[in-house]
Design a protein around this motif. Structure first.
Motif, PDB file in Angstrom:
ATOM      1  N   PRO A  13       0.876  -1.585   0.174  1.00  0.00           N
ATOM      2  CA  PRO A  13       0.342   0.376  -0.426  1.00  0.00           C
ATOM      3  C   PRO A  13       0.683   1.231  -0.180  1.00  0.00           C
ATOM      4  O   PRO A  13       2.330   1.500   0.492  1.00  0.00           O
ATOM      5  CB  PRO A  13      -1.025  -0.084   1.043  1.00  0.00           C
ATOM      6  N   VAL A  14       0.748   2.230  -1.032  1.00  0.00           N
ATOM      7  CA  VAL A  14       0.802   3.135  -0.967  1.00  0.00           C
ATOM      8  C   VAL A  14      -0.340   4.610  -0.382  1.00  0.00           C
ATOM      9  O   VAL A  14      -0.934   5.138  -0.206  1.00  0.00           O
ATOM     10  CB  VAL A  14       1.489   3.425  -1.929  1.00  0.00           C
ATOM     11  N   ILE A  15       0.842   5.868   0.688  1.00  0.00           N
ATOM     12  CA  ILE A  15      -0.116   6.993   1.377  1.00  0.00           C
ATOM     13  C   ILE A  15       0.712   7.564   0.320  1.00  0.00           C
ATOM     14  O   ILE A  15       2.077   8.391   1.227  1.00  0.00           O
ATOM     15  CB  ILE A  15      -0.207   6.957   2.507  1.00  0.00           C
ATOM     16  N   GLY A  16       0.633   8.544  -0.701  1.00  0.00           N
ATOM     17  CA  GLY A  16       0.886  10.085  -0.748  1.00  0.00           C
ATOM     18  C   GLY A  16       0.617  11.018  -0.413  1.00  0.00           C
ATOM     19  O   GLY A  16      -0.805  11.197  -0.081  1.00  0.00           O
ATOM     20  N   THR A  17       1.534  11.704  -0.140  1.00  0.00           N
ATOM     21  CA  THR A  17       0.821  13.104   0.850  1.00  0.00           C
ATOM     22  C   THR A  17       1.373  13.802   0.321  1.00  0.00           C
ATOM     23  O   THR A  17       1.641  15.363   0.922  1.00  0.00           O
ATOM     24  CB  THR A  17       2.301  12.860   2.391  1.00  0.00           C
ATOM     25  N   HIS A  18       1.149  13.534  -0.951  1.00  0.00           N
ATOM     26  CA  HIS A  18       1.315  14.850  -1.662  1.00  0.00           C
ATOM     27  C   HIS A  18       0.897  14.674  -2.750  1.00  0.00           C
ATOM     28  O   HIS A  18       0.972  13.143  -3.429  1.00  0.00           O
ATOM     29  CB  HIS A  18       2.201  16.135  -1.773  1.00  0.00           C
ATOM     30  N   VAL A  19      -0.057  15.025  -3.881  1.00  0.00           N
ATOM     31  CA  VAL A  19      -0.580  14.484  -4.936  1.00  0.00           C
ATOM     32  C   VAL A  19       0.057  14.144  -5.930  1.00  0.00           C
ATOM     33  O   VAL A  19       0.259  12.958  -6.507  1.00  0.00           O
ATOM     34  CB  VAL A  19      -1.577  15.515  -5.562  1.00  0.00           C
ATOM     35  N   TRP A  20       1.458  14.202  -6.162  1.00  0.00           N
ATOM     36  CA  TRP A  20       2.452  14.102  -7.274  1.00  0.00           C
ATOM     37  C   TRP A  20       2.854  12.331  -7.065  1.00  0.00           C
ATOM     38  O   TRP A  20       2.784  11.814  -7.724  1.00  0.00           O
ATOM     39  CB  TRP A  20       3.457  14.916  -7.729  1.00  0.00           C
ATOM     40  N   PRO A  21       2.717  12.426  -5.511  1.00  0.00           N
ATOM     41  CA  PRO A  21       3.745  10.733  -5.549  1.00  0.00           C
ATOM     42  C   PRO A  21       2.344   9.533  -5.830  1.00  0.00           C
ATOM     43  O   PRO A  21       2.685   8.608  -6.138  1.00  0.00           O
ATOM     44  CB  PRO A  21       4.175  10.796  -4.316  1.00  0.00           C
ATOM     45  N   ALA A  22       1.525  10.556  -5.281  1.00  0.00           N
ATOM     46  CA  ALA A  22       0.149   9.888  -5.435  1.00  0.00           C
ATOM     47  C   ALA A  22      -0.361   9.267  -6.560  1.00  0.00           C
ATOM     48  O   ALA A  22      -0.752   7.964  -7.570  1.00  0.00           O
ATOM     49  CB  ALA A  22      -1.199  10.067  -4.778  1.00  0.00           C
ATOM     50  N   GLN A  23      -0.381  10.284  -7.666  1.00  0.00           N
ATOM     51  CA  GLN A  23      -0.548   9.958  -9.086  1.00  0.00           C
ATOM     52  C   GLN A  23       0.838   9.457  -9.953  1.00  0.00           C
ATOM     53  O   GLN A  23       0.644   8.455 -10.734  1.00  0.00           O
ATOM     54  CB  GLN A  23      -0.310  11.275 -10.027  1.00  0.00           C
ATOM     55  N   ALA A  24       2.294   9.513  -9.252  1.00  0.00           N
ATOM     56  CA  ALA A  24       3.262   8.808  -9.590  1.00  0.00           C
ATOM     57  C   ALA A  24       2.660   6.895  -9.676  1.00  0.00           C
ATOM     58  O   ALA A  24       2.720   6.297  -9.942  1.00  0.00           O
ATOM     59  CB  ALA A  24       4.483   8.971  -9.512  1.00  0.00           C
ATOM     60  N   ALA A  25       2.499   6.965  -8.603  1.00  0.00           N
ATOM     61  CA  ALA A  25       2.142   5.264  -8.171  1.00  0.00           C
ATOM     62  C   ALA A  25       1.011   4.941  -9.035  1.00  0.00           C
ATOM     63  O   ALA A  25       1.141   3.716  -9.157  1.00  0.00           O
ATOM     64  CB  ALA A  25       1.580   5.870  -6.539  1.00  0.00           C
ATOM     65  N   ILE A  26       0.153   5.514  -9.348  1.00  0.00           N
ATOM     66  CA  ILE A  26      -0.931   4.875  -9.978  1.00  0.00           C
ATOM     67  C   ILE A  26      -0.370   3.961 -11.275  1.00  0.00           C
ATOM     68  O   ILE A  26      -0.281   3.816 -12.001  1.00  0.00           O
ATOM     69  CB  ILE A  26      -2.659   5.670 -10.292  1.00  0.00           C
ATOM     70  N   HIS A  27       0.416   5.495 -12.305  1.00  0.00           N
ATOM     71  CA  HIS A  27       1.334   5.298 -13.057  1.00  0.00           C
ATOM     72  C   HIS A  27       1.986   4.065 -13.251  1.00  0.00           C
ATOM     73  O   HIS A  27       2.316   3.108 -13.980  1.00  0.00           O
ATOM     74  CB  HIS A  27       1.577   6.651 -13.746  1.00  0.00           C
ATOM     75  N   ALA A  28       2.633   4.278 -12.135  1.00  0.00           N
ATOM     76  CA  ALA A  28       3.736   2.906 -12.270  1.00  0.00           C
ATOM     77  C   ALA A  28       2.651   1.245 -11.781  1.00  0.00           C
ATOM     78  O   ALA A  28       3.844   0.103 -11.938  1.00  0.00           O
ATOM     79  CB  ALA A  28       4.731   3.185 -10.850  1.00  0.00           C
ATOM     80  N   GLY A  29       1.308   1.619 -11.194  1.00  0.00           N
ATOM     81  CA  GLY A  29       0.894   0.089 -11.796  1.00  0.00           C
ATOM     82  C   GLY A  29       0.819  -0.233  -9.945  1.00  0.00           C
ATOM     83  O   GLY A  29       0.176  -1.643  -9.749  1.00  0.00           O
ATOM     84  N   MET A  30       0.537   0.555  -9.098  1.00  0.00           N
ATOM     85  CA  MET A  30       0.830   0.770  -7.349  1.00  0.00           C
ATOM     86  C   MET A  30      -0.896   0.262  -7.367  1.00  0.00           C
ATOM     87  O   MET A  30      -1.459   0.742  -7.889  1.00  0.00           O
ATOM     88  CB  MET A  30       1.240   1.459  -6.668  1.00  0.00           C
ATOM     89  N   LYS A  31      -1.008  -1.304  -6.993  1.00  0.00           N
ATOM     90  CA  LYS A  31      -2.755  -1.646  -6.769  1.00  0.00           C
ATOM     91  C   LYS A  31      -3.309  -0.756  -5.755  1.00  0.00           C
ATOM     92  O   LYS A  31      -4.727  -0.439  -5.279  1.00  0.00           O
ATOM     93  CB  LYS A  31      -2.074  -3.297  -6.164  1.00  0.00           C
ATOM     94  N   TYR A  32      -2.391  -0.576  -4.653  1.00  0.00           N
ATOM     95  CA  TYR A  32      -2.923   0.262  -3.167  1.00  0.00           C
ATOM     96  C   TYR A  32      -2.665   1.498  -2.984  1.00  0.00           C
ATOM     97  O   TYR A  32      -2.144   1.969  -2.045  1.00  0.00           O
ATOM     98  CB  TYR A  32      -3.381  -1.222  -2.619  1.00  0.00           C
TER      99      TYR A  32
END
Length: 317
Positions: A13-32
């Motif tokens: 699981p990934v928690i992005g405390t800013h939108v950019w790491p959250a967007q990057a995780a989505i683009h990288a295929g992180m599932k949660y």
């Protein structure tokens, strides 16, 4: 930023405390992925489509849910209910877990006539310098009389400290400098929780993490946090709000005043100094904030960080 996640197992699981790491995780295929939105004013720039978004206040939950104002006056399609979650305020564990004891200690210091401790945070490049000067000048004679004490964190802007010392006569003479020594800063912050504090304590750190987190460490022993209504508006310590710099910050002060742990936004120097005097010269406002902070904790308002972690882990389950 997506390549950062390349070798990270996609089930973590990934928690992005800013939108950019959250967007990057989505683009990288992180599932949660959980996108922990810090701002109380609904803005489209905070979206990371495909993640679960979390928010700190009920008012901003509604604003984000309906994309309020994001295309002028148009009525937009609302976010799906399962992609936005109210969690409460994102607060450090050490502050939440010690909240009652710290508030009781604040009220006891007030009752015992100890110097009232003000924590002044100076962010950015030293914006609002004239306001900071007025606050320090008002407090300086009271600090010498041991009626007040002051923490000043200039972050990583050493020149701001130097300018203040040049413009305020006697400031440097009554100051203890905690400069670029994280061990010393940690030691002082820990000892101040139960010990006595007098004078002015100035903090500057070249390392950006240390420069910012210094404020978090000092909050436990501070009586009043003096800050613009930024992300610090959500922290469980009595707050005196200075005039905002960004328009989006106004909602932080409004929310804090409504839940009783901060003042209204003081939009000029006279109103700021008036509020300082009220904190110093009477008990009702200050003690009321301390008691309200304890009540807020009982209702879970400050449990946002815990809830975000639970949510992230729950996605995997």
């Amino acid at each position: 930023m997506a390549p950062v996640y390349k070798n990270v197992p996609k089930e973590i699981p990934v928690i992005g405390t800013h939108v950019w790491p959250a967007q990057a995780a989505i683009h990288a295929g992180m599932k949660y992925v959980v996108n922990a939105i810090p701002d109380n004013w609904p803005m489209a720039l905070h979206f990371a489509e495909g993640s679960v978004h979390t928010i700190q206040t009920h008012q901003s939950y509604i604003g984000y849910r309906i994309l309020n104002g994001m295309q002028e006056k148009d009525v937009l399609k609302p976010m799906p209910a399962d992609s936005l979650v109210y969690t409460g305020h994102y607060i450090d564990h050490e502050l939440v877990s010690n909240l009652e004891a710290d508030c009781d200690a604040r009220m006891k210091r007030k009752a015992d006539g100890k110097p009232m401790r003000f924590l002044l945070t100076i962010g950015g490049a030293g914006a609002q310098r004239e306001l900071f000067e007025a606050i320090i000048k008002r407090l300086l004679p009271l600090i010498k009389e041991k009626k007040a004490a002051l923490y000043v964190n200039v972050g990583d802007y050493k020149k701001v400290r130097e300018t203040l010392c040049k413009r305020i006569k006697g400031l440097k003479d009554v100051s203890t400098e905690h400069f670029n020594d994280w061990t010393d800063t940690n030691s002082f912050a820990g000892s101040a929780i139960d010990g006595d504090v007098e004078g002015i304590h100035a903090f500057w750190h070249e390392n950006i993490f240390e420069a910012v987190y210094c404020t978090n460490l000092l909050m436990r022993s501070a009586d009043v946090l003096v800050t613009k209504p930024s992300e610090l508006a959500f922290y469980p310590v009595p707050k005196l709000f200075l005039k905002r710099i960004g328009g989006h910050e106004k909602w932080g002060a409004i929310h804090s005043a409504e839940i009783g742990d901060g003042t209204l936004e003081c939009e000029d120097v006279p109103h700021t100094l008036q509020m300082l005097d009220i904190f110093l010269n009477e008990d009702a406002l200050f003690n009321g904030m301390c008691e309200q902070i304890k009540q807020n904790k009982a209702t879970g308002i400050y449990d946002g960080a815990y809830n975000v972690v639970k949510l992230a882990m729950g996605l995997k389950q």
